[in-house]
Design a protein around this motif. Sequence first.
Motif, PDB file in Angstrom:
ATOM      1  N   MET A 163       0.821  -1.220   0.000  1.00  0.00           N
ATOM      2  CA  MET A 163       0.000   0.000   0.000  1.00  0.00           C
ATOM      3  C   MET A 163       0.851   1.265   0.000  1.00  0.00           C
ATOM      4  O   MET A 163       0.386   2.327  -0.378  1.00  0.00           O
ATOM      5  CB  MET A 163      -0.951  -0.014   1.206  1.00  0.00           C
ATOM      6  N   ASP A 164       2.111   1.131   0.440  1.00  0.00           N
ATOM      7  CA  ASP A 164       3.000   2.307   0.427  1.00  0.00           C
ATOM      8  C   ASP A 164       3.327   2.764  -1.001  1.00  0.00           C
ATOM      9  O   ASP A 164       3.766   3.886  -1.213  1.00  0.00           O
ATOM     10  CB  ASP A 164       4.290   1.999   1.202  1.00  0.00           C
ATOM     11  N   LEU A 165       3.099   1.882  -1.979  1.00  0.00           N
ATOM     12  CA  LEU A 165       3.455   2.229  -3.366  1.00  0.00           C
ATOM     13  C   LEU A 165       2.264   2.771  -4.158  1.00  0.00           C
ATOM     14  O   LEU A 165       2.409   3.138  -5.319  1.00  0.00           O
ATOM     15  CB  LEU A 165       3.992   0.989  -4.100  1.00  0.00           C
ATOM     16  N   SER A 201       1.068  -2.928   4.249  1.00  0.00           N
ATOM     17  CA  SER A 201       2.379  -2.659   3.674  1.00  0.00           C
ATOM     18  C   SER A 201       3.386  -3.365   4.555  1.00  0.00           C
ATOM     19  O   SER A 201       3.485  -3.078   5.755  1.00  0.00           O
ATOM     20  CB  SER A 201       2.688  -1.166   3.644  1.00  0.00           C
ATOM     21  N   ALA A 202       4.102  -4.306   3.961  1.00  0.00           N
ATOM     22  CA  ALA A 202       5.110  -5.029   4.731  1.00  0.00           C
ATOM     23  C   ALA A 202       6.293  -4.111   5.029  1.00  0.00           C
ATOM     24  O   ALA A 202       7.095  -4.396   5.915  1.00  0.00           O
ATOM     25  CB  ALA A 202       5.571  -6.260   3.960  1.00  0.00           C
ATOM     26  N   VAL A 203       6.389  -2.985   4.319  1.00  0.00           N
ATOM     27  CA  VAL A 203       7.504  -2.056   4.521  1.00  0.00           C
ATOM     28  C   VAL A 203       7.206  -1.064   5.645  1.00  0.00           C
ATOM     29  O   VAL A 203       8.002  -0.903   6.569  1.00  0.00           O
ATOM     30  CB  VAL A 203       7.844  -1.335   3.187  1.00  0.00           C
ATOM     31  N   SER A 223       4.247 -14.901  -6.970  1.00  0.00           N
ATOM     32  CA  SER A 223       5.489 -14.483  -6.330  1.00  0.00           C
ATOM     33  C   SER A 223       5.725 -12.999  -6.586  1.00  0.00           C
ATOM     34  O   SER A 223       5.245 -12.438  -7.562  1.00  0.00           O
ATOM     35  CB  SER A 223       6.662 -15.325  -6.810  1.00  0.00           C
ATOM     36  N   GLY A 224       6.396 -12.392  -5.639  1.00  0.00           N
ATOM     37  CA  GLY A 224       6.726 -10.979  -5.766  1.00  0.00           C
ATOM     38  C   GLY A 224       5.754 -10.039  -5.084  1.00  0.00           C
ATOM     39  O   GLY A 224       6.005  -8.845  -4.988  1.00  0.00           O
ATOM     40  N   VAL A 225       4.632 -10.581  -4.546  1.00  0.00           N
ATOM     41  CA  VAL A 225       3.640  -9.685  -3.936  1.00  0.00           C
ATOM     42  C   VAL A 225       3.982  -9.341  -2.484  1.00  0.00           C
ATOM     43  O   VAL A 225       3.372  -8.450  -1.896  1.00  0.00           O
ATOM     44  CB  VAL A 225       2.204 -10.268  -4.016  1.00  0.00           C
ATOM     45  N   GLY A 226       4.963 -10.045  -1.918  1.00  0.00           N
ATOM     46  CA  GLY A 226       5.428  -9.681  -0.579  1.00  0.00           C
ATOM     47  C   GLY A 226       5.100 -10.676   0.514  1.00  0.00           C
ATOM     48  O   GLY A 226       5.142 -10.318   1.702  1.00  0.00           O
ATOM     49  N   LYS A 227       4.815 -11.928   0.155  1.00  0.00           N
ATOM     50  CA  LYS A 227       4.460 -12.910   1.183  1.00  0.00           C
ATOM     51  C   LYS A 227       5.584 -13.078   2.207  1.00  0.00           C
ATOM     52  O   LYS A 227       5.356 -12.966   3.403  1.00  0.00           O
ATOM     53  CB  LYS A 227       4.128 -14.271   0.545  1.00  0.00           C
ATOM     54  N   SER A 228       6.803 -13.325   1.696  1.00  0.00           N
ATOM     55  CA  SER A 228       7.914 -13.559   2.629  1.00  0.00           C
ATOM     56  C   SER A 228       8.217 -12.311   3.463  1.00  0.00           C
ATOM     57  O   SER A 228       8.466 -12.412   4.670  1.00  0.00           O
ATOM     58  CB  SER A 228       9.178 -13.967   1.877  1.00  0.00           C
ATOM     59  N   THR A 229       8.164 -11.150   2.820  1.00  0.00           N
ATOM     60  CA  THR A 229       8.453  -9.908   3.546  1.00  0.00           C
ATOM     61  C   THR A 229       7.411  -9.669   4.648  1.00  0.00           C
ATOM     62  O   THR A 229       7.748  -9.271   5.766  1.00  0.00           O
ATOM     63  CB  THR A 229       8.475  -8.709   2.573  1.00  0.00           C
ATOM     64  N   LEU A 230       6.168  -9.963   4.328  1.00  0.00           N
ATOM     65  CA  LEU A 230       5.094  -9.774   5.310  1.00  0.00           C
ATOM     66  C   LEU A 230       5.262 -10.747   6.481  1.00  0.00           C
ATOM     67  O   LEU A 230       5.105 -10.359   7.647  1.00  0.00           O
ATOM     68  CB  LEU A 230       3.742  -9.985   4.609  1.00  0.00           C
TER      69      LEU A 230
HETATM   70  P1  GDP Z   1       6.983 -13.142  -2.291  1.00  0.00           P
HETATM   71  O1  GDP Z   1       7.517 -13.749  -3.545  1.00  0.00           O
HETATM   72  O2  GDP Z   1       5.491 -12.985  -2.359  1.00  0.00           O
HETATM   73  O3  GDP Z   1       7.418 -13.844  -1.051  1.00  0.00           O
HETATM   74  O4  GDP Z   1       7.551 -11.645  -2.258  1.00  0.00           O
HETATM   75  P2  GDP Z   1       8.789 -11.071  -1.422  1.00  0.00           P
HETATM   76  O5  GDP Z   1       8.461 -10.998   0.025  1.00  0.00           O
HETATM   77  O6  GDP Z   1      10.004 -11.814  -1.833  1.00  0.00           O
HETATM   78  O7  GDP Z   1       8.837  -9.559  -1.956  1.00  0.00           O
HETATM   79  C1  GDP Z   1       9.176  -9.224  -3.294  1.00  0.00           C
HETATM   80  C2  GDP Z   1       9.735  -7.821  -3.314  1.00  0.00           C
HETATM   81  O8  GDP Z   1       8.745  -6.879  -2.928  1.00  0.00           O
HETATM   82  C3  GDP Z   1      10.931  -7.603  -2.363  1.00  0.00           C
HETATM   83  O9  GDP Z   1      11.851  -6.745  -2.995  1.00  0.00           O
HETATM   84  C4  GDP Z   1      10.301  -6.912  -1.176  1.00  0.00           C
HETATM   85  O10 GDP Z   1      11.216  -6.071  -0.489  1.00  0.00           O
HETATM   86  C5  GDP Z   1       9.212  -6.088  -1.837  1.00  0.00           C
HETATM   87  N1  GDP Z   1       8.068  -5.835  -0.935  1.00  0.00           N
HETATM   88  C6  GDP Z   1       7.384  -6.739  -0.209  1.00  0.00           C
HETATM   89  N2  GDP Z   1       6.379  -6.163   0.476  1.00  0.00           N
HETATM   90  C7  GDP Z   1       6.435  -4.842   0.172  1.00  0.00           C
HETATM   91  C8  GDP Z   1       5.643  -3.698   0.568  1.00  0.00           C
HETATM   92  O11 GDP Z   1       4.697  -3.765   1.338  1.00  0.00           O
HETATM   93  N3  GDP Z   1       6.004  -2.502   0.015  1.00  0.00           N
HETATM   94  C9  GDP Z   1       7.046  -2.374  -0.849  1.00  0.00           C
HETATM   95  N4  GDP Z   1       7.334  -1.165  -1.302  1.00  0.00           N
HETATM   96  N5  GDP Z   1       7.821  -3.416  -1.222  1.00  0.00           N
HETATM   97  C10 GDP Z   1       7.504  -4.633  -0.730  1.00  0.00           C
END
Ligand code: GDP
Length: 277
Positions: free
Chosen positions: A97-99, A126-128, A151-158
């Motif tokens: 959501m921060d983007l 927003s995981a950030v 992939s890439g939506v932020g699962k691991s980061t969250l």
């Molecule tokens: P996954 O494949 O769903 O597990 O995605 P990742 O957690 O690997 O995240 C993919 C990329 O998106 C990484 O570069 C993260 O830093 C970035 N990212 C994840 N969550 C957020 C978020 O809430 N905001 C922003 N700006 N970037 C994020």
Amino acid sequence: MGDTCGAVLRCRARMKIKESGINLLAGDLVEVNVSDGVIEKVYPRKNSIIRPPVANIDQVVILMSVSKPPIDLVLLDRLLISVESLKIDVILCLNKMDLINDLQKERAEEIRETYENCGYRIFYTSAVTGQGVHQLETFLKNKVNVFAGPSGVGKSTLINRIKPGLQLKSAPVSLKTERGRHTTRHVELLMIEKATFIVDTPGFQKLDLKGFSSRELSSCFPEIISFAGSCRFTGCMHRAEPDCRVKEAVQRGKIAPWRYNHYLMFLQEIQQAEKKF
Ligand code: GDP
Ligand code: ZN
């Protein structure tokens, strides 16, 4: 027998379990002999899925990002109906959501309203920045939660944000495709708290609708169910039939056009697959 008291044990299944054809899955509830790590019994499962292989799921969290990559509503609906068909609870989460910019915000609001009207709970996170994460966490408590989404939506980061220290790998989204690379491979129940688990799944990309019947499909769209009862024909597929209340509802703006279009798209896929057999 004994309690592992939270300790992690390396186990193997007793021969009779292997011979009975049971493939042990992450999430299985088992009775284990703590002295030699032999699994003596596997309890009946309340549900299980093959991809990823997990048993006894309480809830699926479908994650999409509002930007980078943009929300894929076809995939969202595919995931939703596959969870619906398994009768597993589901919540939706729009991350990054921060983007978001103003235009995307308007669209996200429309999406949120639509899915809420269908009865789904939907979170903005927003995981950030941490926005919405605490609120999401309260809905994960005491459950086995499967995180799903491309992939890439932020699962691991969250997940790292929810429980720092798990050291999940996250990969930058490649600039060219805006799709993340696959970093999540094996399936594991990550312990967040005593009875709270998250399973981070390898990105679902190509989910097919194998095994679905056309009748089952409409029952996975709550808004179609609510209008279908008053269609002229009992077996109405809500496509070309006259006096179809579902089509009417789409025209009156009571059903989101994209949801109806996805229904038609999935119906066609299923009917084509049915013809092959
Ligand atoms: P996954 O494949 O769903 O597990 O995605 P990742 O957690 O690997 O995240 C993919 C990329 O998106 C990484 O570069 C993260 O830093 C970035 N990212 C994840 N969550 C957020 C978020 O809430 N905001 C922003 N700006 N970037 C994020
Ligand atoms: Zn109809």
